[in-house]
Design a protein around this motif. Structure first.
Motif, PDB file in Angstrom:
ATOM      1  N   TYR A   1      22.436  27.224  28.619  1.00 19.63           N
ATOM      2  CA  TYR A   1      23.397  26.130  28.718  1.00 19.63           C
ATOM      3  C   TYR A   1      22.757  24.784  28.396  1.00 19.63           C
ATOM      4  CZ  TYR A   1      27.232  28.929  30.406  1.00 19.63           C
ATOM      5  OH  TYR A   1      28.256  29.845  30.477  1.00 19.63           O
ATOM      6  N   GLN A   2      21.501  24.607  28.829  1.00 20.36           N
ATOM      7  CA  GLN A   2      20.820  23.346  28.527  1.00 20.36           C
ATOM      8  C   GLN A   2      20.554  23.237  27.036  1.00 20.36           C
ATOM      9  OE1 GLN A   2      20.053  20.761  30.807  1.00 20.36           O
ATOM     10  NE2 GLN A   2      19.871  19.770  28.809  1.00 20.36           N
ATOM     11  N   ALA A   3      20.191  24.344  26.409  1.00 22.74           N
ATOM     12  CA  ALA A   3      19.972  24.338  24.961  1.00 22.74           C
ATOM     13  C   ALA A   3      21.259  23.969  24.232  1.00 22.74           C
ATOM     14  CB  ALA A   3      19.470  25.706  24.502  1.00 22.74           C
ATOM     15  N   ALA A   4      22.379  24.528  24.678  1.00 21.04           N
ATOM     16  CA  ALA A   4      23.669  24.220  24.063  1.00 21.04           C
ATOM     17  C   ALA A   4      24.039  22.755  24.272  1.00 21.04           C
ATOM     18  CB  ALA A   4      24.752  25.127  24.636  1.00 21.04           C
ATOM     19  N   ASP A   5      23.772  22.229  25.469  1.00 19.53           N
ATOM     20  CA  ASP A   5      24.032  20.804  25.741  1.00 19.53           C
ATOM     21  C   ASP A   5      23.207  19.920  24.807  1.00 19.53           C
ATOM     22  OD1 ASP A   5      25.942  20.931  27.721  1.00 19.53           O
ATOM     23  OD2 ASP A   5      24.490  20.967  29.355  1.00 19.53           O
ATOM     24  N   ASN A   6      21.938  20.279  24.642  1.00 18.43           N
ATOM     25  CA  ASN A   6      21.059  19.484  23.787  1.00 18.43           C
ATOM     26  C   ASN A   6      21.537  19.496  22.333  1.00 18.43           C
ATOM     27  OD1 ASN A   6      19.454  18.869  25.980  1.00 18.43           O
ATOM     28  ND2 ASN A   6      17.913  20.419  25.544  1.00 18.43           N
ATOM     29  N   ALA A   7      21.981  20.657  21.869  1.00 16.96           N
ATOM     30  CA  ALA A   7      22.496  20.752  20.497  1.00 16.96           C
ATOM     31  C   ALA A   7      23.740  19.894  20.331  1.00 16.96           C
ATOM     32  CB  ALA A   7      22.799  22.206  20.150  1.00 16.96           C
ATOM     33  N   SER A   8      24.626  19.940  21.309  1.00 14.86           N
ATOM     34  CA  SER A   8      25.858  19.143  21.254  1.00 14.86           C
ATOM     35  C   SER A   8      25.550  17.657  21.222  1.00 14.86           C
ATOM     36  CB  SER A   8      26.747  19.464  22.462  1.00 14.86           C
ATOM     37  OG  SER A   8      27.260  20.772  22.383  1.00 14.86           O
ATOM     38  N   SER A   9      24.520  17.254  21.966  1.00 14.19           N
ATOM     39  CA  SER A   9      24.137  15.835  21.986  1.00 14.19           C
ATOM     40  C   SER A   9      23.715  15.351  20.607  1.00 14.19           C
ATOM     41  CB  SER A   9      22.987  15.613  22.975  1.00 14.19           C
ATOM     42  OG  SER A   9      23.384  15.921  24.294  1.00 14.19           O
ATOM     43  N   ILE A  10      23.176  16.260  19.803  1.00 13.08           N
ATOM     44  CA  ILE A  10      22.734  15.918  18.452  1.00 13.08           C
ATOM     45  C   ILE A  10      23.869  16.019  17.448  1.00 13.08           C
ATOM     46  CG2 ILE A  10      21.190  16.727  16.594  1.00 13.08           C
ATOM     47  CD1 ILE A  10      19.187  17.452  18.784  1.00 13.08           C
ATOM     48  N   GLY A  11      24.949  16.714  17.841  1.00 14.13           N
ATOM     49  CA  GLY A  11      26.084  16.884  16.946  1.00 14.13           C
ATOM     50  C   GLY A  11      26.124  18.231  16.267  1.00 14.13           C
ATOM     51  N   VAL A  12      25.411  19.210  16.851  1.00 11.69           N
ATOM     52  CA  VAL A  12      25.362  20.555  16.296  1.00 11.69           C
ATOM     53  C   VAL A  12      26.151  21.514  17.184  1.00 11.69           C
ATOM     54  CG1 VAL A  12      23.821  22.521  15.803  1.00 11.69           C
ATOM     55  CG2 VAL A  12      23.192  20.216  15.078  1.00 11.69           C
ATOM     56  N   ASN A  13      26.935  22.348  16.538  1.00 12.44           N
ATOM     57  CA  ASN A  13      27.755  23.338  17.220  1.00 12.44           C
ATOM     58  C   ASN A  13      26.873  24.358  17.944  1.00 12.44           C
ATOM     59  OD1 ASN A  13      29.603  25.300  17.959  1.00 12.44           O
ATOM     60  ND2 ASN A  13      30.421  25.612  15.909  1.00 12.44           N
ATOM     61  N   PRO A  14      27.016  24.537  19.270  1.00  9.22           N
ATOM     62  CA  PRO A  14      26.203  25.514  19.998  1.00  9.22           C
ATOM     63  C   PRO A  14      26.296  26.931  19.440  1.00  9.22           C
ATOM     64  CG  PRO A  14      27.291  24.061  21.550  1.00  9.22           C
ATOM     65  CD  PRO A  14      27.870  23.749  20.192  1.00  9.22           C
ATOM     66  N   ALA A  15      27.451  27.304  18.864  1.00 15.07           N
ATOM     67  CA  ALA A  15      27.594  28.649  18.301  1.00 15.07           C
ATOM     68  C   ALA A  15      26.681  28.844  17.101  1.00 15.07           C
ATOM     69  CB  ALA A  15      29.047  28.907  17.908  1.00 15.07           C
ATOM     70  N   ALA A  16      26.515  27.811  16.290  1.00 17.71           N
ATOM     71  CA  ALA A  16      25.617  27.880  15.135  1.00 17.71           C
ATOM     72  C   ALA A  16      24.167  27.926  15.601  1.00 17.71           C
ATOM     73  CB  ALA A  16      25.847  26.688  14.210  1.00 17.71           C
ATOM     74  N   LEU A  17      23.845  27.128  16.614  1.00 19.72           N
ATOM     75  CA  LEU A  17      22.498  27.168  17.185  1.00 19.72           C
ATOM     76  C   LEU A  17      22.195  28.563  17.706  1.00 19.72           C
ATOM     77  CD1 LEU A  17      20.026  25.287  18.203  1.00 19.72           C
ATOM     78  CD2 LEU A  17      21.143  25.542  20.432  1.00 19.72           C
ATOM     79  N   ALA A  18      23.175  29.158  18.392  1.00 23.08           N
ATOM     80  CA  ALA A  18      22.995  30.493  18.971  1.00 23.08           C
ATOM     81  C   ALA A  18      22.763  31.536  17.889  1.00 23.08           C
ATOM     82  CB  ALA A  18      24.209  30.863  19.811  1.00 23.08           C
ATOM     83  N   ALA A  19      23.467  31.412  16.772  1.00 25.20           N
ATOM     84  CA  ALA A  19      23.300  32.370  15.675  1.00 25.20           C
ATOM     85  C   ALA A  19      21.884  32.303  15.114  1.00 25.20           C
ATOM     86  CB  ALA A  19      24.320  32.088  14.578  1.00 25.20           C
ATOM     87  N   THR A  20      21.345  31.094  15.013  1.00 23.06           N
ATOM     88  CA  THR A  20      19.972  30.927  14.537  1.00 23.06           C
ATOM     89  C   THR A  20      18.979  31.499  15.534  1.00 23.06           C
ATOM     90  OG1 THR A  20      20.549  28.954  13.262  1.00 23.06           O
ATOM     91  CG2 THR A  20      18.237  29.212  13.859  1.00 23.06           C
ATOM     92  N   CYS A  21      19.209  31.227  16.802  1.00 20.13           N
ATOM     93  CA  CYS A  21      18.362  31.763  17.864  1.00 20.13           C
ATOM     94  C   CYS A  21      18.376  33.295  17.858  1.00 20.13           C
ATOM     95  CB  CYS A  21      18.873  31.223  19.202  1.00 20.13           C
ATOM     96  SG  CYS A  21      18.044  31.858  20.656  1.00 20.13           S
ATOM     97  N   GLN A  22      19.572  33.840  17.637  1.00 21.26           N
ATOM     98  CA  GLN A  22      19.729  35.294  17.644  1.00 21.26           C
ATOM     99  C   GLN A  22      18.907  35.956  16.549  1.00 21.26           C
ATOM    100  OE1 GLN A  22      21.806  37.263  19.654  1.00 21.26           O
ATOM    101  NE2 GLN A  22      22.735  38.839  18.401  1.00 21.26           N
ATOM    102  N   VAL A  23      18.981  35.413  15.344  1.00 18.90           N
ATOM    103  CA  VAL A  23      18.283  36.044  14.227  1.00 18.90           C
ATOM    104  C   VAL A  23      16.776  35.784  14.273  1.00 18.90           C
ATOM    105  CG1 VAL A  23      18.491  34.144  12.556  1.00 18.90           C
ATOM    106  CG2 VAL A  23      18.458  36.499  11.734  1.00 18.90           C
TER     107      VAL A  23
END
Length: 267
Positions: free
Chosen positions: A93-115
């Motif tokens: 959740y903190q990672a998703a919050d940080n991504a949102s603060s930068i203007g990046v969609n948490p779902a896209a961040l998660a996809a990168t993390c996943q792969v």
């Protein structure tokens, strides 16, 4: 000393109460107890083009009066499977919050993390010549550069991260640098004509560098991966010489999950 008739009344009353207790204990009972931590409210991140995703509350077991499990159920969740993987981590959740603060969609961040790591905080650095590590698999140089850019544009993030290269092994901190990198990649693709770049569109840039990655992002499915990236890069990423761009895209999307189609930039 109390009169005898009062003592008799007390004994009778106790017997009557005990009778009620025995009668009540014979009734069938069924209770439901949570299996795991109690439910707590979580933030739900909206995704463009995908349904909202809420973290599952965990399994619930129905237990009979004899203590045996009657039924076990699992709440149904919807949304990006890669996002679900991210949110299942203690730092997700903190990672998703940080991504949102930068203007990046948490779902896209998660996809990168996943792969990159299956959203696991792996330690894969082997020395000064190979510093790639962490949930988002970033080299120290790239991590430090992107972190500096992120903090310059959003100084408030400094209070939520681990400072220095130690942040490489703190996934919520590394997510800041990864999101900044993805944001720049998406903006580069926008400037080259891809109006709303997805996690899959930016994947080649994240993996092979900006120049080759941008070419792959704009290539036809029938083009060969060998036309854009070196044989060494192909070998290091288990890409055969006869792989087309379309085949690479499909294989990569399968690893990323449904988050592969998530736009990188939040609207």
């Amino acid at each position: 000393m109390p009169p005898p008739f009062k003592q008799s009344f007390l004994i009778t009353g106790l017997a009557f109460s005990a009778g009620l207790g025995l009668s009540g204990s014979c009734q069938a009972q069924s209770i439901e107890v949570p299996n795991g931590l109690p439910e707590v409210p979580h933030v739900v991140y909206p995704e463009v083009g995908l349904p909202n995703f809420t973290v599952p509350a965990g399994t619930v077991q129905q237990i009979g009066g004899d203590g045996k499990v009657i039924q076990t159920t699992q709440p149904v969740s919807t949304g990006s499977d890669s996002l679900q993987t991210l949110y299942s981590r203690a730092w997700g959740y903190q990672a998703a919050d940080n991504a949102s603060s930068i203007g990046v969609n948490p779902a896209a961040l998660a996809a990168t993390c996943q792969v990159e790591s299956g959203c696991q905080n792996v330690y894969t650095a082997t020395g000064s010549g190979h510093t790639i590590t962490g949930a988002f698999q970033m080299a120290n140089g790239t991590y430090s550069e992107e972190m500096s850019k992120a903090l310059a544009s959003n100084p408030g993030l400094a209070s939520t991260i681990t400072s220095g290269t130690a942040g490489q092994q703190d996934p919520a901190t590394q997510a800041v640098a990864a999101a900044q990198y993805m944001k720049e990649e998406a903006m580069t693709l926008q400037a080259q004509g891809i109006s709303n770049p997805t996690a899959l569109d930016t994947r080649a840039m994240y993996n092979f560098g900006s120049h080759a990655g941008a070419q792959v992002a704009q290539a036809d499915d029938s083009a060969m991966m060998s036309d854009f990236i070196s044989s060494t890069a192909m070998s290091n990423n288990n890409i055969s010489s006869g792989t087309t761009v379309g085949e690479w895209r499909q294989s990569t999307a399968n690893k990323m999950g449904t988050g592969a189609s998530a736009p990188v930039l939040q609207s």
